[in-house]
Design a protein around this motif. Structure first.
Motif, PDB file in Angstrom:
ATOM      1  N   GLY A 312       0.803  -1.205   0.000  1.00  0.00           N
ATOM      2  CA  GLY A 312       0.000   0.000   0.000  1.00  0.00           C
ATOM      3  C   GLY A 312       0.838   1.257   0.000  1.00  0.00           C
ATOM      4  O   GLY A 312       2.065   1.235   0.021  1.00  0.00           O
ATOM      5  N   SER A 313       0.156   2.406   0.000  1.00  0.00           N
ATOM      6  CA  SER A 313       0.834   3.702  -0.038  1.00  0.00           C
ATOM      7  C   SER A 313       1.408   4.035   1.328  1.00  0.00           C
ATOM      8  O   SER A 313       0.876   3.589   2.357  1.00  0.00           O
ATOM      9  CB  SER A 313      -0.148   4.789  -0.474  1.00  0.00           C
ATOM     10  N   PRO A 314       2.494   4.831   1.365  1.00  0.00           N
ATOM     11  CA  PRO A 314       3.071   5.215   2.651  1.00  0.00           C
ATOM     12  C   PRO A 314       2.044   5.901   3.542  1.00  0.00           C
ATOM     13  O   PRO A 314       1.176   6.637   3.083  1.00  0.00           O
ATOM     14  CB  PRO A 314       4.203   6.174   2.253  1.00  0.00           C
ATOM     15  N   ARG A 318      -1.417   1.976   6.052  1.00  0.00           N
ATOM     16  CA  ARG A 318      -0.996   0.773   5.335  1.00  0.00           C
ATOM     17  C   ARG A 318      -0.898  -0.446   6.258  1.00  0.00           C
ATOM     18  O   ARG A 318      -0.978  -1.571   5.789  1.00  0.00           O
ATOM     19  CB  ARG A 318       0.341   1.003   4.625  1.00  0.00           C
ATOM     20  N   LEU A 319      -0.733  -0.237   7.568  1.00  0.00           N
ATOM     21  CA  LEU A 319      -0.667  -1.370   8.490  1.00  0.00           C
ATOM     22  C   LEU A 319      -2.047  -1.946   8.792  1.00  0.00           C
ATOM     23  O   LEU A 319      -2.151  -3.064   9.298  1.00  0.00           O
ATOM     24  CB  LEU A 319       0.001  -0.947   9.798  1.00  0.00           C
ATOM     25  N   PHE A 320      -3.106  -1.197   8.496  1.00  0.00           N
ATOM     26  CA  PHE A 320      -4.458  -1.617   8.837  1.00  0.00           C
ATOM     27  C   PHE A 320      -5.290  -1.983   7.614  1.00  0.00           C
ATOM     28  O   PHE A 320      -6.360  -2.583   7.765  1.00  0.00           O
ATOM     29  CB  PHE A 320      -5.176  -0.494   9.600  1.00  0.00           C
ATOM     30  N   LEU A 321      -4.830  -1.631   6.433  1.00  0.00           N
ATOM     31  CA  LEU A 321      -5.630  -1.791   5.228  1.00  0.00           C
ATOM     32  C   LEU A 321      -5.049  -2.859   4.313  1.00  0.00           C
ATOM     33  O   LEU A 321      -3.908  -3.291   4.483  1.00  0.00           O
ATOM     34  CB  LEU A 321      -5.724  -0.451   4.482  1.00  0.00           C
ATOM     35  N   PHE A 373       7.872   1.135   8.804  1.00  0.00           N
ATOM     36  CA  PHE A 373       7.144   0.530   7.691  1.00  0.00           C
ATOM     37  C   PHE A 373       6.151   1.519   7.079  1.00  0.00           C
ATOM     38  O   PHE A 373       5.919   1.510   5.871  1.00  0.00           O
ATOM     39  CB  PHE A 373       6.407  -0.722   8.157  1.00  0.00           C
ATOM     40  N   SER A 374       5.558   2.361   7.905  1.00  0.00           N
ATOM     41  CA  SER A 374       4.607   3.338   7.387  1.00  0.00           C
ATOM     42  C   SER A 374       5.282   4.380   6.509  1.00  0.00           C
ATOM     43  O   SER A 374       4.658   4.938   5.611  1.00  0.00           O
ATOM     44  CB  SER A 374       3.893   4.033   8.553  1.00  0.00           C
TER      45      SER A 374
END
Length: 666
Positions: A312-314, A318-321, A373-374
């Motif tokens: 996913g996008s930064p 992105r950790l939840f989707l 990671f985000s």
């Protein structure tokens, strides 16, 4: 047995509670609980593990090479003739390759050590939480949460380096918690050793937990500031030695007699650390794996190759989707809430409070790595979130333990209600994204959690003396039911992950996905097949490679394709340009010398006719392409392809052009 996971902590206020100095004598039920946890993890993770076959053939090829050649094992070479390494340091290859040396190379000898690492990681997390809280029940809960996390069920049955990385990071966390007990510098040095080898598993990612562990020891360890600083110096030295010996080895070993260090531009270890596998991940200047430069005037349709970057996008979302949500986010909101609850609950305790110290270890671990990671901008895969799993599991267990201990107080009941409700409702959200799979499950999980949370809120109402005993029993039952309901979604998704076959570079969790249809899906599958080398494993071509006698049977662009050919033919293959055909080896001159020395039999290249829909002619600033007179050769080293095509004649098997390099060039 279920109650044993939680109900081992006495009740009491913070004022009357001190950090445990030692675990109480083990009870038979606790010993049985640990045996069930470890044996259950082993059975679940080992069962039908060979359904994953070769897993990621890129690393499987290196494992095969390491099982045949000790130098290839030492350096993590992609082929037993040692042309180039994989794009990561070799710790993971040491484990799987050595298993291949001992038991013969196979899917089982490669993947069984990965599953056993899961058992070791579960035990280490159990031991860390149990020692920090003084409760083996809390440790068992931490182990259950870790084993029941979908990304853990995925990656500890796969052959990527992430399994050994997370095992070593968990070992580092365990050693740090041991060091906090009595300010033991030797345990802290062992933590440094674990992280040093984590660095040799996946470079900077292995060190991303280091700030959290160092800060917690500096703040919590029960000794003077001077001693704490000296202990950190010793741990740093241990880390440098445990990682630095290999770096020094790559410097002292003559470059001409070892494989090229993939991921670097100058054949040095530190270049890979600071570039390809380091800051390039954050800055977004790392080549996107799976994407190949097209001829002028052509452009890949937007989104077609997005699956090579499924993170996913930064941003925090992105950790939840998306895929990450299925892999790691089930208990992530609850873990963050538990972190806050423990800090608030134990705010007035001494600096050296070990329960708060454990919460800081796991909480700062989660925030540091989750934030990193985000922020990353290049080459991300959702399975990277495996490194968050021990922190999430540890926080949930420590938080439940703290609330259980204070269950006779209003703060304990309200906190438990909030935690249970968070677990259940977020599981509902995640399960809703795959609404066709077990639709009853999401409502069962959410409904049970909501009922338990409501019951806990009702127990907060003042009761008469005659009802206090009943209320205490109801509170205990509601906490247990609510916590296990909250674990239902994650556990079910992990269970659905285990029996599925996972191959390729980006495995995903959950039940089997329906086959996508349409032209874009077809092109996507063909692209994946090319990137993973499937297009090259034609039986006729494999037979040709098996009949060669040269040092390398063939040369082909990209490491995954070379590995696929090696696994099919059991012959060494040169991976031109390494993993993504971006490494500067071989140069044209080096390739010509290899051919002149009769060390190589075939040069292989895939040819394809680009779809007319990929043309961008007529757009502002774009070239106006004309239809190619001949198929485009898919190569990252066009100078080599051009030289070969000018001096040798191609034969074809399907769309693979095969050049026999044994005759004298034209």
């Amino acid at each position: 047995m279920a109650a044993t996971l939680i109900a081992t902590a006495p009740t009491g206020s913070v004022a009357s509670s001190t950090s445990p100095t030692a675990l109480p004598p083990v009870r038979p039920v606790e010993r049985l609980g640990l045996a069930v946890l470890l044996l259950g993890t082993a059975l679940a993770y080992l069962r039908h593990i060979t359904v994953n076959g070769m897993g990621n053939n890129f690393y499987a090829g290196a494992t095969w090479a390491g099982s045949r050649n000790w130098k290839a094992l030492l350096f993590g070479s992609l082929d037993p003739s040692n042309f180039i390494t994989v794009d990561k340091p070799p710790v993971s290859q040491w484990v799987m390759g050595l298993s291949g040396q001992l038991f013969g190379f196979s899917s089982a000898s490669m993947l069984v050590p990965q599953a056993l690492m899961a058992v070791a990681a579960v035990w280490l997390l159990y031991a860390a939480v149990a020692r920090a809280t003084g409760s083996r029940g809390a440790g068992l809960l931490a182990g259950v949460v870790l084993a029941a996390t979908p990304v853990v069920a995925l990656m500890f049955r796969f052959n990527n380096p992430d399994a050994v990385l997370v095992l070593l990071m968990t070992a580092g966390g365990y050693c740090t918690i041991r060091a906090l007990e009595r300010a033991n510098g030797r345990w802290l040095m062992l933590a440094g050793v674990a992280l040093g080898f984590a660095f040799l598993a996946k470079l900077l990612e292995g060190l991303m937990v280091l700030p959290a562990l160092g800060v917690v020891y500096l703040v919590v360890a029960p000794t003077s500031l001077r001693n704490r600083l000296w202990h950190l110096v010793g741990a740093t030295a241990a880390l440098i030695v445990s990682a630095g010996w290999y770096v020094l080895l790559t410097i002292l070993w003559p470059a001409s007699s070892r494989p090229y260090l993939a991921g670097s531009t100058d054949n040095t270890f530190m270049d890979a650390v600071l570039g390809y596998n380091g800051f390039g991940r954050f800055l977004g200047d790392t080549p996107a794996s799976g994407q190949i430069a097209l001829p002028a005037g052509y452009q890949t349709p937007p989104g077609l190759l997005q699956s090579f970057n499924d993170f996913g996008s930064p941003g925090v979302g992105r950790l939840f989707l998306g895929e990450s949500g299925f892999e790691i986010s089930w208990l992530l909101p609850a873990a963050l809430l538990a972190f806050v609850v423990v800090l608030v609950s134990r705010w007035s305790t001494p600096r050296t409070d070990r329960i708060r110290g454990a919460a800081l270890v796991f909480g700062l671990w989660l925030i540091t790595m989750g934030g990193a990671f985000s922020a990353m901008k290049a080459i991300e895969h959702s399975y990277y979130t495996l490194t968050l799993a021990p922190a999430v599991a540890g926080l949930v267990a420590v938080g439940v333990h703290e609330l259980w201990r204070r269950r006779d107080e209003l703060v304990g009941r309200l906190g438990a209600a909030a935690l249970v409700l968070t677990m259940g409702l977020w599981s509902l959200v995640v399960l809703q994204r795959n609404s066709d799979w077990l639709p009853w499950l999401r409502w069962t999980v959410a409904g049970t959690a909501m009922v338990a949370a409501l019951g806990l809120l009702l127990t907060a109402i003042p009761a008469t003396a005659g009802w206090r005993t009943a209320r205490a029993r109801a509170t205990a039952l509601l906490v247990i039911v609510g916590v296990f309901a909250g674990l239902g979604g994650s556990t079910a998704y992990a269970a659905a992950t285990l029996p599925q076959a996972h191959v390729g570079r980006s495995p995903v969790v959950g039940p089997a996905k329906p086959v996508e249809t349409g032209i874009e899906a077809l092109i996507h599958r063909q692209t994946q097949n090319f990137a993973d080398g499937g297009a090259f494993t034609n039986p006729q071509l494999v037979t040709m490679l098996m009949s060669t006698t040269t040092k390398w049977s063939a040369a082909v662009d990209r490491g995954s394709i070379a590995a696929a050919l090696e696994l099919a033919s059991r012959t060494p293959v040169i991976a031109i340009g390494g993993f993504a055909a971006e490494d500067p080896v071989p140069t044209l001159e080096e390739f010509q010398q290899i051919v002149a020395d009769h060390q190589l039999t075939y040069y292989l290249v895939q040819e394809m006719q680009l779809p007319a829909s990929w043309k961008v002619g007529g757009q502002p600033g774009a070239a106006s392409p004309s239809a190619p007179e001949k198929p485009w050769q898919v190569t990252g080293k066009p100078e080599i392809a051009t030289w070969v095509s000018h001096h040798y004649t191609a034969t074809h098997i399907g769309n693979i052009a095969i050049y026999d390099l044994t005759p004298h060039p034209n």
